[in-house]
Design an enzyme around this catalytic site. Structure first.
Site, PDB file in Angstrom:
ATOM      1  N   HIS A  46       0.835  -1.208   0.000  1.00  0.00           N
ATOM      2  CA  HIS A  46       0.000   0.000   0.000  1.00  0.00           C
ATOM      3  C   HIS A  46       0.870   1.260   0.000  1.00  0.00           C
ATOM      4  O   HIS A  46       0.606   2.216  -0.737  1.00  0.00           O
ATOM      5  CB  HIS A  46      -0.917  -0.032   1.222  1.00  0.00           C
ATOM      6  CG  HIS A  46      -1.941   1.065   1.230  1.00  0.00           C
ATOM      7  ND1 HIS A  46      -2.981   1.118   0.320  1.00  0.00           N
ATOM      8  CD2 HIS A  46      -2.091   2.156   2.025  1.00  0.00           C
ATOM      9  CE1 HIS A  46      -3.730   2.188   0.565  1.00  0.00           C
ATOM     10  NE2 HIS A  46      -3.209   2.833   1.596  1.00  0.00           N
ATOM     11  N   GLU A  68      -1.475  -5.226  -4.549  1.00  0.00           N
ATOM     12  CA  GLU A  68      -2.136  -4.861  -3.290  1.00  0.00           C
ATOM     13  C   GLU A  68      -3.528  -5.483  -3.210  1.00  0.00           C
ATOM     14  O   GLU A  68      -3.967  -5.935  -2.143  1.00  0.00           O
ATOM     15  CB  GLU A  68      -2.225  -3.338  -3.163  1.00  0.00           C
ATOM     16  CG  GLU A  68      -2.887  -2.881  -1.867  1.00  0.00           C
ATOM     17  CD  GLU A  68      -3.315  -1.426  -1.911  1.00  0.00           C
ATOM     18  OE1 GLU A  68      -3.629  -0.885  -0.840  1.00  0.00           O
ATOM     19  OE2 GLU A  68      -3.360  -0.852  -3.016  1.00  0.00           O
ATOM     20  N   ASN A 453      27.701 -19.850  -7.102  1.00  0.00           N
ATOM     21  CA  ASN A 453      28.697 -20.873  -7.374  1.00  0.00           C
ATOM     22  C   ASN A 453      28.411 -22.135  -6.547  1.00  0.00           C
ATOM     23  O   ASN A 453      28.462 -23.261  -7.048  1.00  0.00           O
ATOM     24  CB  ASN A 453      30.079 -20.309  -7.026  1.00  0.00           C
ATOM     25  CG  ASN A 453      31.202 -21.067  -7.697  1.00  0.00           C
ATOM     26  OD1 ASN A 453      31.058 -21.530  -8.816  1.00  0.00           O
ATOM     27  ND2 ASN A 453      32.314 -21.195  -6.999  1.00  0.00           N
TER      28      ASN A 453
END
Length: 716
Positions: A46, A68, A453
């Site tokens: 919001h 929202e 990695n």
């Protein structure tokens, strides 16, 4: 309205909200019923929507609005957080981060509308609600404000304001008295007031504000403010516009009774309202909007569309609060954002102070008289205490928890798990460990590469782990802790480890080393070949990472920060990348030495011991000078040869050797003379001098002479 001056605030707050959303949605994925998490997600979304709308970023606002809506329905218990929805939400966050990156570079959000994400969110919501009309899109009427909050306070219009209101009413416009209530937890009340004014400015004309514009800019109001609005919009439309602003608790809207409102003063007490029947509220409207009391009696200026309220975003909190309110907000206001350049300026001042102290120490060492001047010695001691305390204070200001870097990694590992088809969990400890801000800004990319990695090449496939008798879910660990004057960060995994023989054969094939050299090298020296540029043992180069590809960049970046990196690995059990970084990069303790007629500084944190070695104890291994010190063979480095310094020409019977370390490696630096320990200020040599990597910077000594700082990481 030009809101470009608030771009910096918008960027900082948006970053915070996006990180909060990432963290909370990760929790939601594992705990779909967690109400606290759902509420936090809705609040952040919001706020983000309101900020984007205020800055005029419509695409960003639209996407956040749809997200929202979904969070609203989850909060209301009308739908659940499905795996498909979680993936869509993360895609939405990635899109918002892309918008932010473009905004940072161009101040514009670009042209991508991400309609596929928006359509996906609407489809998921329709399926979850069983309807084609998302209920979350419908405005919800706010809870009624108790009438007790509104008693005894009243708006009074000046004559020109009353005339404007009467004219608007005659032309069929609505004249509303509006009181907006800000949430008590709101930190930037003035900023929220500005957002309300901006939203209402688009709906009509604001002819009066209580408190006045200047008072709102200075936050001289409690948690509510009022205005009179001339508009053709309906009451519901106005309510929706106001409630779309984040951190607004409620809004009360009522038609203004303008026929009897005359006068130019805003009454200060309820008693004054009662004494003026002509300006009293109508008896049939108990919930009429009421303002907070202004700080003065001056008539409010015409808002003219509330343009002046824009300054409210950056307005400082200047209102005098009651003791209770101050106590309740103390925890919120204890932190402050500081421009790093201002901190650098402060650091330079401290640097000069330390240089001045060193100068006094130098003077103190000249002549017998000064040595017995107690007053002078006391001043030296006092100055030293001051500079030490000031140094420590500035260091604390510059220190930032490493959490600000690592908190984005759980989301990254979650995405890699899906992309690679491997089950994995990330475990982090020591997120509150603090590092210098300069280091924090640079360490994120190396850590990200090491984690990718570990996920790609460190961990085995799910099937392989089961076959080997390991848990199917792989584990990646990120641990941070302080060790002396350094911070240590470890990135480890419980995967396959590094195949030393495979690395050796690859190095021979690529011509990096010869077979003869390979036979003489230890396992650790062979593993360190992974840090050579473009060296990789990966059979297939993926777009995620490559063992070795990029590790040279990681090593270069870390050593540029004055740190070091080493690898420890056990075949079949996993690998551990250990990074050591200095706590700060500005002021360090050093050992001052002489080589020839020149002075050099060696960082104290890199020194293991200082030895006096007889010439007869110097041996040769493969034509290189070494010494045997406590059962350890340590190579000697003649600094005068490396640094091209003229030798003193004195005949020596022994060597002064400074034993330095880099991880597990040791080396002996041969110097001509030891000067002593000194706290120095690191000064950059700059880009105008093509200095060797052996030199990490320079410092100014007490007598004005310049000494170069040796980089032990390069020497060893």
């Amino acid at each position: 309205m030009d809101v470009s001056q608030y771009l910096g605030i918008f960027i900082d707050e948006t970053r915070g909200h996006l990180q909060e959303l990432n963290e909370q949605i990760l929790i939601l994925e594992k705990e779909p019923e967690n109400e606290d998490t759902i509420n936090e997600i809705f609040r952040a979304a919001h706020s983000l929507k309101g900020m984007a709308g205020t800055m005029g970023y419509k695409r960003m606002q639209r996407l956040t609005h749809d997200m929202e809506n979904v969070f609203s329905e989850i909060r209301n218990g009308k739908m659940k957080a499905s795996p498909n929805l979680i993936d869509l939400l993360f895609r939405g966050l990635d899109a918002l981060e892309s918008y932010l990156d473009i905004i940072i570079n161009t101040q514009d959000e670009g042209t991508e509308d991400n309609q596929d994400i928006i359509d996906g969110l609407q489809k998921v919501m329709e399926e979850g609600l069983g309807t084609n009309t998302p209920e979350a899109a419908q405005p919800k009427a706010p809870a009624a404000v108790p009438s007790e909050e509104l008693k005894g306070r009243h708006l009074v219009l000046a004559e020109h304001e009353l005339a404007a209101a009467l004219k608007a009413k005659d032309e069929g416009e609505n004249v509303f008295e509006i009181t907006v209530f800000v949430q008590p937890s709101c930190i930037l009340k003035a900023a929220r007031a500005f957002l309300v004014f901006k939203a209402l400015e688009e709906a009509g004309d604001i002819i009066k504000s209580v408190p006045e514009v200047q008072d709102i800019e200075d936050e001289k109001f409690d948690f509510d403010f009022s205005m009179v609005l001339l508009t053709r919009k309906s009451e519901d439309e106005i309510r929706t516009a106001v409630m779309n602003v984040s951190e607004i608790k409620d809004v009360v809207i009522a038609p203004a009774n303008i026929s009897s409102k005359v006068g130019a003063q805003v009454p200060q007490q309820a008693a004054e309202v009662q004494e003026n029947p002509a300006s009293a509220a109508p008896s049939d409207n108990e919930n009429q909007a009421v303002p907070a009391q202004p700080e003065n009696n001056a008539p409010a200026q015409n808002m003219g569309g509330a343009a002046a309220a824009a300054q409210a975003v950056a307005a400082p909190a200047a209102a005098k609060q009651t003791a209770a309110k101050t106590a309740s907000k103390a925890a919120v206001n204890r932190s402050v954002r500081v421009d790093i350049e201002k901190l650098d300026d402060l650091m330079n001042l401290v640097s000069e102070l330390i240089i001045a102290k060193n100068g006094l120490v130098s003077v103190n060492g000249d002549g017998e008289k000064s040595m017995h001047d107690n007053g002078f010695n006391e001043q030296i001691e006092y100055l030293e205490r001051v500079t030490t305390n000031l140094h420590q204070s500035v260091m604390k200001v510059r220190m930032v928890p490493i959490e600000s870097v690592v908190n984005r990694f759980p989301r990254m590992i979650r995405d890699l798990s899906k992309k690679l088809g491997k089950k994995m969990d990330l475990y982090m400890t020591g997120e509150d460990t603090e590092l210098d801000r300069t280091v924090i800004d640079e360490i994120g990319d190396p850590l990200m590469h090491l984690l990718r990695n570990a996920a790609d090449h460190g961990l085995e496939t799910n099937e392989e782990r089961v076959r080997l008798g390991k848990q199917e879910v792989g584990s990646i660990f990120l641990d941070a802790y302080q060790e002396g004057n350094n911070v240590v960060i470890e990135v480890r995994d419980d995967g396959a480890g590094i195949n030393v023989e495979k690395v050796k054969q690859k190095a021979i094939t690529k011509g990096t080393i010869t077979e003869e050299q390979a036979e003489m090298m230890s396992d650790k020296e062979i593993i360190d070949l992974l840090f050579r540029p473009s060296f990789s043992t990966a059979e297939v180069i993926s777009d995620v990472s490559g063992r070795g590809v990029g590790l040279d960049v990681v090593k270069t970046k870390i050593e540029a920060l004055g740190g070091s990196i080493e690898i420890r690995t056990t075949l079949g059990e996993g690998s551990n990348f250990i990074i050591r970084l200095p706590l700060t990069l500005a002021i360090i303790q050093t050992l001052m030495v002489e080589v020839g007629n020149e002075k050099y500084a060696i960082p104290l944190g890199s020194i293991e011991t200082i030895e006096d070695i007889a010439l007869d104890d110097v041996k040769y291994v493969q034509n290189k000078e070494v010494i045997n010190l406590r059962s350890s063979v340590i190579p000697l480095i003649r600094l005068d040869k490396i640094l091209d310094v003229e030798p003193t020409g004195e005949e020596l019977v022994s060597l002064t050797v400074v034993i330095v370390k880099k991880g597990d490696k040791l080396a002996g630096l041969v110097v001509d003379n030891l000067i002593g320990q000194l706290e120095i200020v690191i000064k950059s040599i700059g880009k105008y001098i093509n200095n060797s990597k052996l030199i990490s910077g320079a410092t100014i000594l007490g007598d004005g002479e310049i000494a170069l700082i040796l980089d032990v990481n390069v020497l060893v």
